[in-house]
Design a protein around this motif. Structure first.
Motif, short mmCIF file in Angstrom:
data_model
loop_
_atom_site.label_atom_id
_atom_site.label_comp_id
_atom_site.label_asym_id
_atom_site.label_seq_id
_atom_site.Cartn_x
_atom_site.Cartn_y
_atom_site.Cartn_z
N HIS A 132 5.76 2.41 3.76
CA HIS A 132 5.01 2.16 2.40
C HIS A 132 5.29 3.28 1.44
O HIS A 132 4.73 3.51 0.46
CB HIS A 132 3.64 1.70 2.64
N ASN A 161 9.24 1.66 -2.07
CA ASN A 161 9.22 0.85 -3.39
C ASN A 161 8.18 1.36 -4.65
O ASN A 161 6.95 1.22 -4.44
CB ASN A 161 8.63 -0.55 -3.16
N ARG A 216 6.09 2.54 -7.56
CA ARG A 216 5.18 2.06 -8.70
C ARG A 216 5.14 2.68 -9.95
O ARG A 216 4.69 3.76 -10.05
CB ARG A 216 3.81 2.05 -8.05
N LYS A 226 4.46 0.65 -3.90
CA LYS A 226 3.81 -0.60 -3.79
C LYS A 226 4.33 -0.77 -2.39
O LYS A 226 5.09 -0.48 -1.93
CB LYS A 226 4.37 -1.38 -4.71
N THR A 268 5.06 -3.24 0.16
CA THR A 268 5.74 -4.53 -0.02
C THR A 268 6.69 -4.74 1.13
O THR A 268 6.83 -3.92 2.05
CB THR A 268 6.82 -4.50 -1.18
N SER A 308 0.91 -10.24 1.77
CA SER A 308 1.27 -9.39 0.45
C SER A 308 0.15 -8.50 0.44
O SER A 308 -1.15 -8.85 0.40
CB SER A 308 1.44 -10.22 -0.75
N GLU A 357 0.28 -5.74 -2.30
CA GLU A 357 0.97 -5.18 -3.44
C GLU A 357 -0.36 -4.68 -4.24
O GLU A 357 -0.41 -3.63 -4.85
CB GLU A 357 2.03 -5.82 -4.11
N HIS A 358 -1.06 -5.63 -4.40
CA HIS A 358 -2.40 -5.29 -5.15
C HIS A 358 -3.84 -5.17 -4.42
O HIS A 358 -4.82 -5.06 -4.93
CB HIS A 358 -2.49 -6.26 -6.24
N PRO A 373 -5.62 0.66 -5.35
CA PRO A 373 -4.22 0.40 -4.12
C PRO A 373 -4.13 1.69 -3.53
O PRO A 373 -3.38 1.72 -2.45
CB PRO A 373 -3.11 -0.26 -5.08
N ARG A 374 -4.25 2.86 -4.38
CA ARG A 374 -3.78 4.12 -3.81
C ARG A 374 -4.71 4.46 -2.52
O ARG A 374 -3.99 4.97 -1.72
CB ARG A 374 -4.22 5.46 -4.91
N SER A 409 -5.64 1.95 -0.32
CA SER A 409 -5.89 0.83 0.41
C SER A 409 -5.91 0.89 1.75
O SER A 409 -6.42 0.18 2.81
CB SER A 409 -5.09 -0.35 -0.15
#
Length: 428
Positions: A142, A145, A147, A316, A318, A328, A330-331, A405-406, A408
């Motif tokens: 992770h 990708n 951000r 992100k 993903t 998902s 991502e958010h 999200p940082r 999560s």
């Protein structure tokens, strides 16, 4: 009964090791030509997230797989080349290196009628084939990708994400550089740039705690592991007071003063940043309001001109091989998985290494994959009320992390290790 493992990074090779130890057939797909994931340094932007001078930020003591220590000759904080060599040695030692299908990209992972996984893969020649598996272990990482921050306007200079940063070479000499962020990548990029650039500014929207790699002569994470017997609130307050005593006021050197205790955010582990700031070679700046050509306007109304902007703004989470409606993150602000690995409604799917500890992922990914193998063998039974367990886990993180999200996937290394060991203790 055959397992598909996506990715031969640190999580994928330990998943393969545990499958082999449990006698479970597997296929291990890796899109690059080496094991190690992000730790395979590549000058080509887009593959690796390490730059030329990267060293790990957790000590080798807490970064080693527990059944295969790093070499005694390694320093406390090995370089990315030493770490990648260690992963390759690990894969060879446990007999899984030759099982890796290098240069194979997983394009689609679809659960078909009957529950099997149909995995479509593109091989090195460009041909696509679909194979079926009883179980799937997702180990694609992770931190790959990028951000990018959403900032009004357009910057006309060189603009890149930390994912594409490899070195501050001679082309950076004398240039004006702005680094966005205050995490581990931002601190490293700012310090590296300050060695050669004409000016380096560091834009921070919010406060951050900076932890040196050594405290009282030992690696900081090793020292912290000696206080796990204390209640977590006391650990937080003790480390917060220690940092304030050792470092003084952040506001006094132009950095935002943190009013929250350590472990409210994922801390930045860096021994150099504060010294370089104090020497004036890195100048703190507030958040960015907008871009105007080569100019950057900050939230305090000040304006500066830059040649290079580096966004060190995270990644992100993903899964490009899944349909977005299937799964998902991502958010997401919390991960809806039991022990960060088990899906409530898909029993033959496992996520290995999908967490961010205050420590290192790799040894705990070993425990996760061991637990997955024990369930596949029928020796472990997941909780019957898994949905409720996941909801409880999401509502009760190890610390009160800031929302977003940082954090999560954030966990405490020692607490999460104890939880995984408790699950393994239930193996029949």
């Amino acid at each position: 009964m055959t397992v598909c493992i996506i990715g031969a990074g640190p999580s994928g090779i330990t998943a393969a090791k545990n499958c082999r130890a449990a006698g479970i057939p597997f296929a291990l797909y890796e899109q690059s030509g080496k094991v190690g994931g992000n730790w395979v340094f590549d000058d080509a932007s887009g593959h690796s997230s390490v730059y030329e001078n990267t060293h790990i930020i957790s000590s080798k003591t807490l970064s080693s797989y527990e059944d295969y220590p790093m070499p005694a000759s390694y320093p406390d904080y090995p370089s990315h080349r030493q770490v990648q060599a260690y992963f390759e040695d690990y894969a060879r030692h446990f007999g899984v290196f030759n099982d890796v299908r290098f240069h194979h990209r997983v394009l689609r992972a679809v659960r078909v009628e009957g529950g099997e996984w149909a995995i479509t893969v593109r091989d090195p020649e460009g041909s696509e084939t679909t194979e079926h598996f009883s179980h799937l272990m997702v180990c694609n990482g992770h931190h790959w990708n990028p951000r990018y921050p959403e900032i009004p306007g357009t910057f006309d200079g060189t603009y890149l994400h930390s994912h594409g940063f490899k070195r501050a070479d001679d082309s950076w000499r004398g240039k004006r550089v702005l680094v966005i962020g205050a995490g581990n990548s931002a601190s490293d990029v700012a310090v590296e740039s300050a060695r050669i650039a004409g000016a380096v500014h560091l834009s921070m929207r919010s406060p951050q705690w900076f932890i040196p790699k050594y405290l009282f002569g030992v690696p900081a994470d090793v020292l912290a592991s000696r206080s796990t017997w204390l209640p977590k609130r006391l650990r937080q307050l003790g480390l917060t007071r220690l940092l304030k005593t050792l470092q003084g006021s952040y506001a006094g050197i132009g950095l935002p003063e943190n009013t929250k205790p350590v472990m409210s955010q994922h801390p930045t582990v860096n021994s150099d940043l504060l010294d370089v700031v104090r020497h004036g070679r890195i100048v703190p700046k507030p958040g960015i309001a907008r871009y105007e050509g080569h100019d950057v306007v900050f939230t305090d109304g000040t304006r500066e001109t830059y040649d290079i902007v580096v966004a060190c703004t995270g990644f992100k989470i993903t899964f490009p091989f899944f349909a977005p409606e299937f799964f998902s993150l991502e958010h997401a602000e919390r991960v809806p998985l039991y022990r960060k690995m088990m899906h409530a409604e898909v029993p033959n799917l496992y996520f290995i290494g999908l967490f961010q500890p205050l420590g290192c992922i790799w040894p705990l990914a070993d425990y996760q994959s061991r637990l997955a193998c024990e369930e596949i063998r029928g020796r472990y039974r997941r909780p019957v009320d898994l949905g409720a367990k996941i909801a409880h886990e999401m509502a009760h993180p190890h610390y009160d992390w800031e929302a977003g999200p940082r954090h999560s996937t954030e966990v405490d290394y020692h607490m999460f290790r104890a939880e995984l060991l408790a699950e393994l203790a239930r193996v029949a």
